[in-house]
Each structure stands twice: as C-alpha cells, then as structure tokens.
Write an enzyme that holds these catalytic residues in place. Structure first.
Site, PDB file in Angstrom:
ATOM      1  N   GLU A 270      14.190 -23.849 -35.849  1.00 42.22           N
ATOM      2  CA  GLU A 270      13.194 -23.172 -36.675  1.00 42.22           C
ATOM      3  C   GLU A 270      13.113 -21.744 -36.162  1.00 42.22           C
ATOM      4  OE1 GLU A 270       9.079 -22.248 -38.248  1.00 42.22           O
ATOM      5  OE2 GLU A 270       9.201 -23.123 -36.264  1.00 42.22           O
ATOM      6  N   CYS A 304       5.378 -17.983 -36.816  1.00 44.69           N
ATOM      7  CA  CYS A 304       6.530 -17.811 -37.700  1.00 44.69           C
ATOM      8  C   CYS A 304       6.123 -17.905 -39.159  1.00 44.69           C
ATOM      9  CB  CYS A 304       7.604 -18.840 -37.372  1.00 44.69           C
ATOM     10  SG  CYS A 304       6.986 -20.540 -37.389  1.00 44.69           S
TER      11      CYS A 304
END
EC number: 1.2.1.90
Length: 509
Positions: A270, A304
């Site tokens: 990720e 994020c």
C-alpha cells in the site's frame, strides 16, 4: 512547552529498556531473545525534537542469524501451532493491549505526535483487529476440484490447499506503527507464516512494546523478530531468498526500491496516495465542507488516504469554497498534541515540513492562491493549507505530482464530472476517492471510471481496520488490504491430485 519524555508505568513494559542518563535504551526482539546493540539510533519526538529514546542498530550478522533461525525453525513453529491456539494468542494480545492502553497512548502521543484522541483510536483499532481475526480464518480454507470436466482428468480429483509461504517481511510505516503492525501480524500469521517486522526508524517504540505483548501472550518465540535497522540498509534484507513475501506500507518511491532489490517474491504494497474529493452540484455542501476539512487535517495530513484534491462543479464552487474555509477556520487548532484542545499536531520531521513549504511556494509561483493557512509555525508545526489552483498550471504543480505527507489540498473548479475524472485519473496515484452528491447517474459514472481502489460516497476516505478492502491502483500499490482479503498475498496454493483410474470408483456414462 513541557519537555517530552517516554512515560511507561507498566512493570512488564519497563523490562524492555534501561535508563542511562535519563534516556531509555530499548532492546529489540529477535526470535526469543531481547537484544541490545553495539550501535544505537536516536528516536526523536516530533513535538519538540527531543531525543526520547535509543534503539539498537543491528548489524548484518545479527540479522543473518535471525533470518536463518526463523527460516529453519520459526516458520515451522508457527505452522505447527494449531489455528485455534493462534486465535487465542490474538485474544490474549488484545487483552494485554487493553491492560497497557495508557502506556501505548502516551508513547503514541510522544513518539508520533498524535493527539490523545488519535492515539486512543489507534489502540482501539489494534485491539479490534486482533479480536476480528476470526473473520480471516474462512480465507484459509482450500478447494475441492472434481476431475470430470476434462477427458484428460477423468477418474481423478484434487484438493487445493492454501499454505503459508514461509517467512514474510513486514515493513511498517511511521504513521500507524501499532495498528499497521498488528494488522500485518494477523493476516500473515493466521495462516501460519513466520513474520519479520521492520519498524519505522522514526516511530519504533510502540512496535517494541508490542513485541513484549506478543511474548507475554505466548506467541511462538521462534516465529517473529523486530529488526531495527535504517531503511537505507534494507536492500540486502529484502533480497534475501529466505524471505518469500514482502508486505509494505510506505511511499511509492520505497515500494519501487523494494521491488528493484527483492527478486522473485510475492508482494502486498500500500503505497502513495493523496485522494481527490469530487463535489457535485447537488451535494449537501455544508456536510461536504465539514467532511472534506476533516479529511484534510486529520493527523496533520500524514495519512495515505488524506484529501489532497478538491474538485468542485462550477455551479456550487464559490459556495463550497466559502464553507470549506469556514470549516478549516473553525476546526484547526495547531499545537502540542498533549493539549486536549489541539486538533493539528506536529509533522513527523523537519524535512517533510521543508518539502511542504517548497510545494506551497511552487503552487503560488504557478498561479495558486492561498485561501487558508500555509504558515510554518515551528520546525515541525504547520497551518494546514488550502490553495485555489488554476487548471492551466495544475498538472505542473509539485502537489499534484508528488504526495506531500502534510496537510495540504488544492481546490479546483471543474465544468463537469468528465473534467473531474480527467484531472483525477491523470495523477500517477490511484488509492481512493470521495464523491459528494445525490445524482445517482453521475455517481455511478464516477464509480465506473475513477482509477482507484476504493470510493467513499458522501464521506472522506479512511480505511479503518479493513472491514472494507482497500489498496491502490497505478503507483499506489499492489494488492488489497482488508480482513480476509490480504491472506492471498502471503499464501501458496498447492494442488494435490489423486489418481483413481481403473479402480472402479467412477462409472461415467
């Protein structure tokens, strides 16, 4: 401002460090042993840049010995621990995290610069993730495949097993050190893999404390290790053949470096994000402004899935702009995260704030107009910034092309959803997106064409503990994280084919 220092009250957790001249020197855990170092790395609080601890800087011989031990013994110890016992271990870990909650909250505040509510939220999420490991278990089951679908396989059948790959290297980000480590532990070990954890150099303390929790919960001691070395020294580790899979949460640049050096392995990554929020002309604008503001400032933009682009249809642009400025003005209180009134704490380090300042200057030079914030209030303290960005120069802006890990958003007026799609999809990132509006046809079209891993309707993106799978497209990652979804990336499939030809078991027509 009160000087920062690590405050740990639990006797069990105090065993993992020694005080020298008032500074705690932490040990790390290598397959059953607590290890000090010949060399040490400083751990610095972003609150006041004070040294709050030191951790061992391991050498290659120590890491090599650990890899060999885990490869030869540890990967079998965890596999030979019955699944029921592994679930019991997770429950014990959850109970111990709850017992030591105050210590973990304090350390997350001091080491990460999190507000108390954010730190409490991370501990709560880690506990919940451990308790919901039972939801992952169903994904450990294999398949039965009959052989009567091909003339070549008549009178045969197969069982397809899901097996652990062996040893998984988990590289943890600085922003959620406790939760992300727990998440990686669960999906890696629930199927029987051993795990080697690389903690972030900036925020390793919650992970070292977690290692003690694992030890107290009777996690198989040979099957996990915490390797405390700088990221720049990791190339030899990621390329080691004894590691069969790598789980990474971090920047796109780090992910690219790992892939270059790792060789043939399985990956779950990720990576970089920074999400667009698209506001349609029929949206509840007050709600949209409130949620977008939260998505911009949450954990000072060090997520994020933080909102970095706000794309607004031109009919409601001016109204949304005014409401968003009002929400930011009302919501932002920058300061020491130990102050209960603070909503925006420090950025993790000075160099990130330097980059943030550079990106603001770049945006202004290219026609951007600062609508809110944008001031540096200290070495690691910032006012979240909202910048009105002209479409003509938007794609040349640093903020558009690079994820800056601090609170910043570009506000862009768009003619319609097609223009919003084009701007969103032209970025190299594709983690998440948010859509605010009511028109189901517009929303459905955006859902179809947005090149992202998850879309949030009438709310800002946030991944939580992974009840809903998430992960990036394009430069934002490989694979998906989520309860039950991630196991496939740390699993090896093995087909076992049974031949009964001529044994009279089947009599086909």
């Amino acid at each position: 401002m009160e000087k920062t220092s690590v405050l740990i009250k639990s006797k069990e957790l105090m065993e993992i460090y020694e005080l020298k001249d008032g500074v705690p020197y932490f040990k790390t855990y290598l397959s059953g042993q607590w290890i000090s170092g010949d060399e040490w790395q400083d751990v610095i609080s972003p609150i006041d840049l004070n040294i709050i601890g030191k951790i061992p800087k391991l050498n290659w011989n120590q890491i090599d010995d650990t890899l060999e031990h885990i490869y030869r013994k540890g990967r079998w110890s965890i596999r030979d621990t019955p699944g029921e016992k592994r679930l019991d271990i997770y429950k014990k870990m959850a109970s111990l995290l709850d017992k030591f909650k105050e210590d973990f909250v304090n350390v997350l505040m001091i080491n990460n610069g999190k507000t108390k509510s954010a730190a409490e939220g991370e501990v709560k999420a880690a506990i919940e993730r451990l308790l919901r490991a039972d939801l992952d278990v169903k994904e450990t089951r294999g398949d039965y495949v009959p052989g009567d679908w091909s003339s070549e396989t008549l009178e045969t059948e197969a069982v397809v097993r899901k097996e652990p790959v062996g040893v998984v290297l988990s590289i943890v980000p600085f922003n959620y050190p406790l939760f992300d480590t727990v998440n990686k532990i669960v999906y890696t070990t629930v199927i029987g893999n051993a795990i080697i954890i690389k903690p972030p150099s900036s925020t390793p303390l919650p992970i070292l404390m977690l290692a003690k929790v694992m030890e107290l919960a009777s996690f198989p001691k040979d099957s996990f290790a915490i390797i405390t070395i700088p990221g720049r020294d990791m190339n030899k580790v990621v390329g080691d053949k004894r590691i069969q899979a790598i789980s990474l949460t971090g920047s796109t640049e780090t992910g690219e470096e790992v892939v270059r050096n790792a060789g043939i392995k399985q990956f779950i990554m990720e990576l970089g994000g920074g999400d667009p929020a698209i506001v349609l002309s029929d949206a509840d604008l007050a709600w949209a402004a409130q949620r977008i503001a939260a998505g911009i400032i949450s954990y000072t933009g060090q997520r994020c899935d933080s909102v970095k682009l706000v794309l607004v249809e031109e009919e409601v642009y001016d109204t949304l702009k005014d409401l968003l400025i009002k929400e930011l003005t009302k919501s932002v209180k920058v300061g020491d995260p130990r102050d209960p009134l603070t909503t925006v704490g420090p950025v993790i380090d000075v160099k990130t704030v330097d980059e943030w300042e550079k990106a603001i200057k770049d945006a202004v030079e290219k026609g951007g107009k600062i609508l809110f914030g944008g001031k540096r209030l200290g070495p690691t303290y910032i006012e979240p910034v909202l910048i009105e960005a002209p479409k003509e120069t938007l794609k040349d802006m640093y903020f558009y092309n690079k994820e800056v890990f601090a609170s910043a958003a570009l506000l862009i007026k768009v003619k319609n959803i097609d223009e919003a799609l084009e701007i969103s999809n032209s970025r190299k990132y594709g983690l998440d997106a948010a859509i605010f509006g009511k028109d189901i046809n517009k929303i459905r079209k955006l859902q179809r064409f947005l090149e992202v891993g998850a879309i949030y309707i009438n709310d800002y993106p946030r991944h939580g503990i992974g009840y809903f799978p998430f992960g990036g497209r394009k430069d934002s990652g490989i694979g998906r994280e989520g309860i039950g979804y991630t196991i496939q990336y740390v699993t090896a499939y093995k087909s076992i084919v049974y031949n009964y030809k001529g044994k009279g078991i089947w009599e086909y027509l």
